[in-house]
Every structure is written in C-alpha cells, then in structure tokens.
Design a protein around this motif. Structure first.
Motif, PDB file in Angstrom:
ATOM      1  N   SER B  37       5.876  19.263   7.367  1.00 35.54           N
ATOM      2  CA  SER B  37       6.292  18.808   6.208  1.00 35.54           C
ATOM      3  C   SER B  37       5.167  17.710   5.636  1.00 35.54           C
ATOM      4  N   ASN B  38       4.482  16.972   6.408  1.00 41.87           N
ATOM      5  CA  ASN B  38       3.705  16.057   5.912  1.00 41.87           C
ATOM      6  C   ASN B  38       2.344  16.255   6.955  1.00 41.87           C
ATOM      7  N   PRO B  39       1.698  17.236   6.845  1.00 39.74           N
ATOM      8  CA  PRO B  39       0.549  17.360   7.740  1.00 39.74           C
ATOM      9  C   PRO B  39      -0.670  16.684   7.568  1.00 39.74           C
ATOM     10  N   ASP B  40      -0.816  15.620   6.266  1.00 41.47           N
ATOM     11  CA  ASP B  40      -1.837  15.107   6.497  1.00 41.47           C
ATOM     12  C   ASP B  40      -1.633  13.441   6.391  1.00 41.47           C
ATOM     13  N   PHE B  41      -0.460  13.181   6.672  1.00 42.01           N
ATOM     14  CA  PHE B  41       0.095  12.025   6.399  1.00 42.01           C
ATOM     15  C   PHE B  41      -0.689  10.720   6.978  1.00 42.01           C
ATOM     16  N   VAL B  42      -1.235  10.743   8.327  1.00 41.11           N
ATOM     17  CA  VAL B  42      -2.051   9.835   8.833  1.00 41.11           C
ATOM     18  C   VAL B  42      -3.507   9.715   8.117  1.00 41.11           C
ATOM     19  N   SER B  43      -4.103  10.885   7.642  1.00 39.54           N
ATOM     20  CA  SER B  43      -5.301  10.539   7.088  1.00 39.54           C
ATOM     21  C   SER B  43      -5.121   9.880   5.389  1.00 39.54           C
ATOM     22  N   GLN B  44      -3.849  10.311   5.009  1.00 36.48           N
ATOM     23  CA  GLN B  44      -3.485   9.829   3.667  1.00 36.48           C
ATOM     24  C   GLN B  44      -3.472   8.259   3.672  1.00 36.48           C
ATOM     25  N   VAL B  45      -2.483   7.994   4.652  1.00 38.76           N
ATOM     26  CA  VAL B  45      -2.260   6.359   4.840  1.00 38.76           C
ATOM     27  C   VAL B  45      -3.550   5.727   5.012  1.00 38.76           C
ATOM     28  N   VAL B  46      -4.362   6.335   5.962  1.00 39.15           N
ATOM     29  CA  VAL B  46      -5.634   5.554   6.409  1.00 39.15           C
ATOM     30  C   VAL B  46      -6.327   5.534   5.179  1.00 39.15           C
ATOM     31  N   THR B  47      -6.507   6.543   4.233  1.00 39.16           N
ATOM     32  CA  THR B  47      -7.483   6.516   3.208  1.00 39.16           C
ATOM     33  C   THR B  47      -6.823   5.391   2.127  1.00 39.16           C
ATOM     34  N   LEU B  48      -5.566   5.021   2.000  1.00 35.56           N
ATOM     35  CA  LEU B  48      -5.009   4.075   1.247  1.00 35.56           C
ATOM     36  C   LEU B  48      -5.618   2.546   1.872  1.00 35.56           C
ATOM     37  N   PHE B  49      -5.399   2.739   3.084  1.00 35.00           N
ATOM     38  CA  PHE B  49      -5.640   1.484   4.006  1.00 35.00           C
ATOM     39  C   PHE B  49      -7.266   1.220   3.629  1.00 35.00           C
ATOM     40  N   PHE B  50      -8.217   2.282   3.576  1.00 31.90           N
ATOM     41  CA  PHE B  50      -9.459   2.038   3.101  1.00 31.90           C
ATOM     42  C   PHE B  50      -9.767   1.462   1.848  1.00 31.90           C
ATOM     43  N   GLN B  51      -8.870   2.066   0.762  1.00 38.11           N
ATOM     44  CA  GLN B  51      -9.132   1.460  -0.469  1.00 38.11           C
ATOM     45  C   GLN B  51      -8.576   0.254  -0.812  1.00 38.11           C
ATOM     46  N   ASP B  52      -7.480  -0.135  -0.068  1.00 38.65           N
ATOM     47  CA  ASP B  52      -6.951  -1.232  -0.140  1.00 38.65           C
ATOM     48  C   ASP B  52      -7.963  -2.394   0.534  1.00 38.65           C
ATOM     49  N   SER B  53      -8.578  -2.151   1.563  1.00 35.85           N
ATOM     50  CA  SER B  53      -9.441  -2.979   2.425  1.00 35.85           C
ATOM     51  C   SER B  53     -10.685  -3.334   1.512  1.00 35.85           C
ATOM     52  N   ASP B  54     -11.326  -2.358   0.958  1.00 42.08           N
ATOM     53  CA  ASP B  54     -12.181  -2.468   0.090  1.00 42.08           C
ATOM     54  C   ASP B  54     -12.094  -3.486  -0.914  1.00 42.08           C
ATOM     55  N   ARG B  55     -10.997  -3.285  -1.555  1.00 41.01           N
ATOM     56  CA  ARG B  55     -10.799  -4.358  -2.518  1.00 41.01           C
ATOM     57  C   ARG B  55     -10.492  -5.704  -2.178  1.00 41.01           C
ATOM     58  N   ILE B  56      -9.876  -5.725  -0.946  1.00 36.80           N
ATOM     59  CA  ILE B  56      -9.603  -7.258  -0.240  1.00 36.80           C
ATOM     60  C   ILE B  56     -10.817  -7.699   0.124  1.00 36.80           C
ATOM     61  N   LEU B  57     -11.756  -7.022   0.664  1.00 38.74           N
ATOM     62  CA  LEU B  57     -13.081  -7.453   1.196  1.00 38.74           C
ATOM     63  C   LEU B  57     -14.057  -8.075   0.106  1.00 38.74           C
ATOM     64  N   ASN B  58     -13.748  -7.513  -0.759  1.00 36.78           N
ATOM     65  CA  ASN B  58     -14.424  -7.497  -2.186  1.00 36.78           C
ATOM     66  C   ASN B  58     -13.920  -9.021  -2.525  1.00 36.78           C
ATOM     67  N   ASP B  59     -12.556  -9.196  -2.835  1.00 31.60           N
ATOM     68  CA  ASP B  59     -12.301 -10.245  -3.270  1.00 31.60           C
ATOM     69  C   ASP B  59     -12.419 -11.580  -2.584  1.00 31.60           C
ATOM     70  N   LEU B  60     -12.356 -11.145  -1.157  1.00 36.09           N
ATOM     71  CA  LEU B  60     -12.612 -12.334  -0.169  1.00 36.09           C
ATOM     72  C   LEU B  60     -14.044 -12.803  -0.335  1.00 36.09           C
ATOM     73  N   SER B  61     -15.210 -11.934  -0.371  1.00 35.39           N
ATOM     74  CA  SER B  61     -16.459 -12.351  -0.511  1.00 35.39           C
ATOM     75  C   SER B  61     -16.653 -13.157  -1.982  1.00 35.39           C
ATOM     76  N   LEU B  62     -15.778 -12.627  -2.831  1.00 35.70           N
ATOM     77  CA  LEU B  62     -15.968 -13.577  -4.018  1.00 35.70           C
ATOM     78  C   LEU B  62     -15.229 -14.854  -3.904  1.00 35.70           C
ATOM     79  N   SER B  63     -14.234 -14.933  -3.302  1.00 37.14           N
ATOM     80  CA  SER B  63     -13.545 -16.201  -3.227  1.00 37.14           C
ATOM     81  C   SER B  63     -14.272 -17.419  -2.436  1.00 37.14           C
ATOM     82  N   LEU B  64     -14.900 -16.619  -1.208  1.00 34.11           N
ATOM     83  CA  LEU B  64     -15.560 -17.597  -0.246  1.00 34.11           C
ATOM     84  C   LEU B  64     -16.998 -17.943  -0.800  1.00 34.11           C
ATOM     85  N   GLY B  65     -17.279 -17.389  -1.691  1.00 32.74           N
ATOM     86  CA  GLY B  65     -18.911 -17.611  -2.334  1.00 32.74           C
ATOM     87  C   GLY B  65     -18.666 -18.439  -3.490  1.00 32.74           C
ATOM     88  N   GLN B  66     -17.387 -18.910  -3.809  1.00 29.69           N
ATOM     89  CA  GLN B  66     -17.134 -20.019  -5.075  1.00 29.69           C
ATOM     90  C   GLN B  66     -17.875 -21.219  -4.293  1.00 29.69           C
TER      91      GLN B  66
END
Lengths: 272, 154
Positions: B37-66
């Motif tokens: 019923s949810n054959p792509d669950f893992v790849s979908q969650v992981v994809t969300l993780f990638f998107q989330d992480s990209d955003r966070i790493l970006n924010d971190l680079s900015l914050s630490l660059g101040q």
C-alpha cells in the motif's frame, strides 16, 4: 489504498513541501455523530491519534507508524495547531456537545514556540481532554525531563527515533485499557494474578485513568491513586514486551460486551 | 545483468552501508513500514530528508558565516538535522551533529565551522549512497522483480 484508507499522507506532504503549517492527514476530523449517553461498541480500527511534531520527516514517520497499527491520524506541526484542532485555543467555554474523539495525543518535546511539555499541561488543564493519554517523544534521554512530564500526567515517554515496537505497545494499551491493570499486575507482581478487575458497567471510549474510581480490587485492597498497584510507575506499566502485546491481541479480538471478569479469567497466569 | 544478480548487488550494497555505519537500524525500521500500500515509503521519506537537510545546511552556512555568530540560531538547526537524520537512520550524519552541538554549547566558532564541514561531508556521502540504492531498486522493479528483504541479523 491498502489498509491505510484515504490519500497517502506523503503525497500531501509533497504538495505542501515547503510549507510548514497546516494539518496534513486525512481524514478530516469529524465530530462524534451525537452526544451519546450509551457508548458505541469499541471499534478498534477507529482509534484517533493527534500527532504533534515540528519536524516534517518525523511527522511523516510517526503518521505511518500509527497508520500501520490501524490508527486514524491527524498530524500537526505545532502545539498551537494542536490546541486549535482540539478547540482549546481560545478561552471561551466550549458548549459543543459533539466532541472530537481523540484517543491519544503524541507530541514531540522540543518544539519552537510551545514545547510538548507546555502542550501537555494545557491538555491536562482542559476539561474535555484531560483524560486523553498524552505521550511525549524526545530525542534526549534526560531523566529530569522524563520525570517532569510523567509528573504532569504524561502516560508515557518515548525516546526518538520512534520504532514500530514502541507504537505497537502504545496501541495495544489503548485497546486494552480495561485489562491493562491485570497485565500490569501480572507482569510485575505475579502474586496478584488472582486479583479481580471490576470496571464500570458502561465502558467509555476515552481512557479514564486517574479521575475514575479505583479499578483494581486486589487482595491487599489498596485503593490505587494511579490506575495500578503502587509499585508500578506509568512507565513500567507501558513497558510491555512484544510477547505481551500478542496476548493483548487475543483479547482485542474478543467481543467488547464480554465481561471484563471473564476476560481476566481467560488470561491464565501461566501465559506470562 | 539478470534479475537475480541485480537483487544480490542490492543486498550487498545495502549491507555495506550498514557495515560502514552510514546507516543504522532505524533505516530498517523505515523499510518495515513499506508495503504494497506504500511501496515508495522509504524513498519518499528520504527525499523529504534530503530537501529538509539542504535547507538546514544552507541556513547553517549563513548563520555561521555572520560576523557575530548567533548560537541561539545555530543550535536549533543542528538539533533539527540531528533529529531528522536519526529518524531515517543516517547514523554518521547524526553523530556528526552530536559533536557539532557540543561545540555550539561551547560557542566555539572555529570548531563549529569544522563541524559544519564534517556534517556536510557525511550528508553528501549518505545522500550519494542512498541515491545509488534507490536506483538499484528501481532497476529491479523495472525488470519486474521484487526488492529482497535485507537480512542483517540485527
């Protein structure tokens, strides 16, 4: 859609990818059909859980964990939205008789704005929802934090990342609320296995714990302030082994009209 | 490559990720949540993780660059990344975040810069490996095969 029913939460999440707000799951919460004085028969597939977590990834995972254990799930991303969903976000007394049926609230501890602890307090302060069990999740195993939550009335504290076994355990306790005392007694105090459980004649759908009259009549006749015999802490009570969960499943499939006493007898002491 | 070979490759590849500590048992938990019923669950969650992480790493680079680093901003980001990586079983990313948080607490800017690099490295690694894993899975499915269950004796 398999046993989940409804739109996959993930497709919705993909659509709302960049948005952080809003309620993500289906089905939309429906109020109970009528203010029924006589409770409906226990429908094990309609346990409704409100999940609160600011992390999208965690929300998706907890939602799936709950759905796979036959719960209906509403997932929100903040304490405020949770209160909004429950109708607790303003001070005016709720005159609605058709209350939301929420059987469990599971919330992350660390959230911006309102923490899970603060949400817990607000829920316990409300007359409509104070009896709904609240489970706290946290990635940090901090004893003082755990104690604080339990003292405030949390039913359980789950360490993240949450596993299927954790959710199955929660789920089995939700369904066996009438017999959980016997489980607890049997597990921790084998000598109490002869104790008789007497529940109120009309079992309610929401879990009534501290506010109901003492449910256990054990040989020592302790009137437990919590819903178990004194040595059992709420955390211990919910730390059942997977094997016990299987036994609970046996009980789950029995008819809800069956007398709790008969249920108790079905569980011979030897099963532990 | 025939189906059986592909399936074996996938199993070996997945095992290697666990042996290298890139993934931990939480990833197996996610796989348990995947079904017809949810054959792509893992790849979908992981994809969300990638998107989330990209955003966070970006924010971190900015914050630490101040000029003046506001650790009250940095720490919650790291906490978030630690949480989501833990939830999908990205063990090395999570561990790197733990170290990172310790240095945040000490308000050690230099060390935090190094930590950010370390976290990024681990993140790109797991991202790369998981993308490969999903490609292998897709090839198998496209050839009409089933994804073999991973048996690791955890």
């Amino acid at each position: 859609m398999g046993r989940d029913g409804g739109v996959s939460c993930l497709r919705r999440a993909e659509m709302n990818m960049m948005s952080v707000g809003g309620i993500e799951s289906t089905p939309a919460p429906a109020p109970a059909p009528a203010p029924a004085p006589a409770p409906a028969p226990l429908d094990l597939d309609e346990v409704h859980v409100l999940a609160v977590d600011d992390s999208l990834v965690d929300r998706i995972v907890i939602e799936r964990l709950l759905r796979i254990t036959s719960c209906k799930v509403t997932a929100v991303d903040s304490g405020w939205r949770a209160l909004e969903f429950l109708g607790l976000d303003n001070d005016k007394a709720s005159a609605q008789l058709d209350r939301l049926k929420v059987d469990l609230i599971i919330t992350d501890y660390c959230m911006p704005g309102m923490t899970g602890y603060e949400l817990l307090k607000k829920i316990k302060e409300s007359s409509n929802f104070r009896e709904v069990p609240v489970v706290i999740m946290s990635s940090e195993n901090v004893l003082t934090r755990i104690d604080r939550c339990l003292e405030e009335g949390a039913q359980d504290f789950l360490l993240k990342p949450v596993k299927l076994a954790d959710v199955k355990r929660l789920r089995s306790h939700l369904a066996t609320k009438d017999v959980k005392l016997s489980n607890g007694n049997k597990r921790k105090l084998p000598e109490d296995s002869d104790s008789v459980i007497i529940t109120p004649p009309s079992p309610s759908l929401t879990i009534s714990t501290e506010s109901s009259p003492p449910l256990t009549i054990s040989p020592d006749s302790s009137d437990s302030s919590s819903s178990s015999s004194p040595p059992l802490s709420p955390v211990e009570m919910f730390s059942s082994s997977p094997i016990d969960n299987d036994e609970d499943d046996d009980v789950l499939t029995s008819s809800p009209e069956e007398s709790p006493i008969r249920r108790q007898k079905m569980r011979s002491p030897g099963l532990d | 490559m025939d189906l059986v070979q592909m399936q074996k490759s996938l199993q070996d590849y997945t095992k290697s990720l666990f042996l290298e500590g890139i993934l931990d048992s939480q990833f197996l938990q996610l796989q348990q949540l995947q079904d017809e019923s949810n054959p792509d669950f893992v790849s979908q969650v992981v994809t969300l993780f990638f998107q989330d992480s990209d955003r966070i790493l970006n924010d971190l680079s900015l914050s630490l660059g101040q000029q003046v680093v506001d650790f009250k901003k940095v720490d919650p980001h790291v906490h978030q990344l630690k949480g989501s990586s833990s939830s999908i079983g990205a063990q090395r990313v999570k561990n790197a975040c733990v170290v990172f948080r310790n240095f945040c607490e000490q308000q050690n800017v230099e060390a935090c810069h190094r930590c950010l690099q370390q976290v990024k490295q681990e993140y790109y690694l797991v991202r790369n490996r998981l993308e490969t894993l999903f490609k292998l899975e897709q090839q198998i499915v496209a050839s009409g095969g089933m994804i073999p269950a991973v048996e690791l004796g955890f």
